[in-house]
Design a protein around this motif. Sequence first.
Motif, PDB file in Angstrom:
ATOM      1  N   SER C 176       0.828  -1.196   0.000  1.00 29.55           N
ATOM      2  CA  SER C 176       0.000   0.000   0.000  1.00 29.55           C
ATOM      3  C   SER C 176       0.871   1.259   0.000  1.00 29.55           C
ATOM      4  O   SER C 176       0.597   2.227  -0.698  1.00 29.55           O
ATOM      5  CB  SER C 176      -0.926  -0.001   1.224  1.00 29.55           C
ATOM      6  N   PHE C 181      -2.339   0.021  -4.300  1.00 29.72           N
ATOM      7  CA  PHE C 181      -3.793  -0.011  -4.155  1.00 29.72           C
ATOM      8  C   PHE C 181      -4.404   1.368  -4.307  1.00 29.72           C
ATOM      9  O   PHE C 181      -3.748   2.378  -4.120  1.00 29.72           O
ATOM     10  CB  PHE C 181      -4.180  -0.588  -2.784  1.00 29.72           C
ATOM     11  N   TYR C 186      -8.636  -2.494  -4.191  1.00 29.93           N
ATOM     12  CA  TYR C 186      -8.098  -2.728  -2.836  1.00 29.93           C
ATOM     13  C   TYR C 186      -8.515  -4.093  -2.298  1.00 29.93           C
ATOM     14  O   TYR C 186      -8.500  -4.331  -1.092  1.00 29.93           O
ATOM     15  CB  TYR C 186      -8.580  -1.636  -1.875  1.00 29.93           C
TER      16      TYR C 186
END
Lengths: 315, 538, 217
Positions: C176, C181, C186
């Motif tokens: 992340s 993402f 996600y």
Amino acid sequence: MIAMQPQASNFAVPIDHMFDAMLALCGTVSLGVFVVMFWFCVKYRRGSHADREGRATQKLGLEIAWTLIPFLLFVGIFAWSIDLWTMLRTPPADAMPIYVVAKQWMWKVQHTNGRREIDALHVPLGVPVRLIMTSEDVIHSFYVPDFRVKQDVVPGRYTALWFTATKLGDYPLLCSEYCGTDHAAMLGTVTVMPAKDYQQWLKASASLAPAQAGRRLFVQFGCSGCHDPGSGIRAPDLRGVYGTQVQLADGRRASVDDRYLHDAIMLPAGRRVAGYAPIMPAYQSRIDEEDVLALMAYIKSLKAAPSEAEAGHAH
Amino acid sequence: MNATTFPGNVETTDAGYLVEGGRTLWSWLTTHDHKRIAVLYTIAITLFFFLGGAAATLMRLTLVHPDGRLMSAENYNKTFTFHGVVMVWFFLIPSIPSTMGNFLVPLMIGARDVAFPRLNLFSWYLYMIGGLFTVAALLLGGVDTGWTFYTPFSTMFSNSNVILVVVGVFVTGFSTILTGMNLIVTTHMMRAPGMHWYRLPLFVWAMYATSVVMMLATPVLAMTLSLIGLERLAGVGIFDPALGGDPILFQHFFWFYSHPAVYIMILPAMGVVSELICNGVRGKIFGYKFMAWSLFAIAFIGFLVWGHHMFVAGQSMYASIVFSILSFAVAVPSAIKVFNWLATLHKGTIVFHAPMIYTLGFIGLFTLGGMTGLFLAAVALDVNLTDTYFVVAHFHYIMVGGSVMAYLGGIHYWWPKATGRLYPEGVAKIAAWLMFVGFNLTFFPQYVLGYEGMPRRYHQYLPRYQDLNILSSVGAAILAVSYLMPLCYLGYSLFRGKSAPANPWRATGLEWTTASPPPEHNFPATPVVTCGPYEYRD
Amino acid sequence: MNATLPEAAVQQQFDDASQQKEAAMLGMWAFIATEVLFFGVLFAAYVVCRWRFPLAFVEGSAHTDFAMGTTETAILLTSGCLAAIALRQIQLDRARQSAVLLMITSALGMAFLILHGMEYHDEFEEGLIPGIRYTQTGPDARGVELFFSLYYVITGFHSLHVLIGVVVLLVMAIRSWRGAFSSAYYTPIEITGLYWSLVDIVWIFVYPAIYLVGSAG
């Protein structure tokens, strides 16, 4: 019909009846399935000139019929079976107890007067017998095909099986729960004798009745030091205790039956009666199952102590 | 997919997925293609089948003599344990789901692959690792607990490689769980446009029901096996009466898994049979919705009957009564299926190719086996019959007469699709018939043996049982030959078999609309479905 | 913020990103169902053993470290909350905030494991590990031994699941942070969050079963 096997107990005939009925029913259905299958395969094989117009692929009525009819048949079979099952599991109150201890790879039997035998069980003709069984080690299973009875014999608990022998003779006893190397060699013989002969046979080998043997053990293992009336230690009075209900330290009530007595001797922790200190040692690895049976016989023989009122009116 | 023309007989010189995606061993061992993974499974499963079969051969040879002179008691006990462990966990359970399930479900629903191809490959490796542990246990002296591992024998008394085997089965169990997960998600999420639930082939429905059982039952086995291992290693005591535990608790946990496990073995077989019978009859299945939902009824009720393995184990009389009625209940949807299959034959145009012979064999033998299940569900009768050869015969009728025949029928039916080769039909028919004869000769006498009182897992027996034992062993020899035959001619067909067209059976189903063997991504373009399954019109 | 945000790399077997995401979610829920059955066996064994030895279970529970257990509970529940917030953050395209929260969640999981390790160590010292070092005597010793056997098996398997979660959360945090993402994609964070919730929920059953026996009333 198929009863080519000896029918040597009170259960054999009714069970064989049911088996034969099932055979007839299932045989008919199976035959029916094969016949229909064969008939359709012949009639509708590719190249035949059978009428194939209007081939159906669903018919609710048919589906319901062949769901409900089998189900009702099954309920009928179930009901019949439960009737027999209840009989198998409900010994008469006066059934004669005989104790069995299984161990790798032998059957040890003890009759009520103390007479013992190994890999053999003598029983009287026409008298209901109740076997009370446990194992020293692994799970075994007491199986007498000609009596149509079978019951697993489990370590740490008592299991029971009853029958009334209806035919004289010798019948194989087999272990039917895999128990290790010599499982297949754990055979015995059940001998059915006329009732009088059985009584004589019992007396022939005099040994201590279980209750007397039990008293000896009771002293030998120190139980009397706490549990005999008049001992200096506060311990439950065992006179007349068998068959009563007691309140346990954890709040539950328990029946003082065979299982309770067995566990109270072997692993007292979970069986302690309310109001007593947790000081009784565990006998788990110090005495074997046959000794427990003897102790139990002794405890069962203890009559209830006379009550104060009775004592007062004794004379 | 057009219902009125069969897009079959498209000649193909290409070897499809067998060649696309790489020709090296490495490309196979790292494949993501569900079809290649299915082939990997098939090879491994075949190997384990013959290993388990070798154990059976040794057993039947020993049982020719009442004194069991061929083998020591200890070795015999290890042999039947190996036979059970291998056949249940390394053959029967993965047999149809991991081979035909993996290969066919994406094809049948018009998808390019399963939902999780990498997990699929991983499941094969788990299976192989588990298998390695189990073979290691055998080579290091074997296990003698029986495949059922009853305590306290397995935890406190057996001097064999219990932990090794238990680890092996534990690991393989996760292969089952992952396969189930993959098939469920694939079926839910990846159906081609127009492929509504009621347009699915019954094989897909069967795989779905099986997958639910695989996912919910197998974890229970995993934990139960872990507890056995821990008890052996650390003396935990949950099952040991000497430590306050309960050996019957083990039986409850074990059978809570192992009963649904037998439905893992039979539901896929029922799915295969439904596919094959429609083609053999050249018509729709009778009662499609009942056939679909009966699979779920069997799966659901199957979770509630485990105590019928324990009628004489020491559980309460009332528990046995409840388990008995539920066991009768689970027979009802099975009966529905048999009647629907028979009705499917009605007014059909029946072709007796080898897959159809296996199918008809299944229906007959499954019926026989199922009927004997009714005997066992009746508690009073079970008392006499449990733990005897009657039970052995019962479950072999279902698992061998049922599942194995369906497995072989399916292998034959989809062989041209998967390999691009035709197998020799004449020899195949002979093998199928031989199998039917050999099977009945092997296992029918065992019903009688059990009724007459011969217990199971007996290395030696009373001499009066010898004649039937010899008959059974002769049958086993015939059966063995009938299993070796397909191994030979199917193997031969890989090299010398005629090239298969896309649709040699003129069957319906999306898998037949693509080449034999299919290209790597199954379809040149995503199919659009406009009708239900089994739209045979000739 | 005007650079193209990461989309799902749609794997070849899926038709589109939404199909891929739904498949992942269903897969994780199916997996969670298997875990319920897996732990279910242990809880069933616990119920049976506790029914047989109620007093021993009270005594055994008294030997467990209530303070540690409660702290561990607080840690896990907090971490679960943070994981949920991390998911919310990525749904709002705040990748870095999400990464930090995931990292803290992982660290809390690690703290749980360390505390639990300390518990095991103390129990070793006190002779409460059946099969390895068990020195309890007294009338209820057998039942207490059973209690502790179950305790180690249940918390052992649970801790294994926590460890796997710690690693996965760490990986998610790193990804992340590196911008893998976005609000458009996600899924891995969401299924990690689901997994972590399972780990939490199992502990919610473990805590009273082990640490609070006999504490009511």
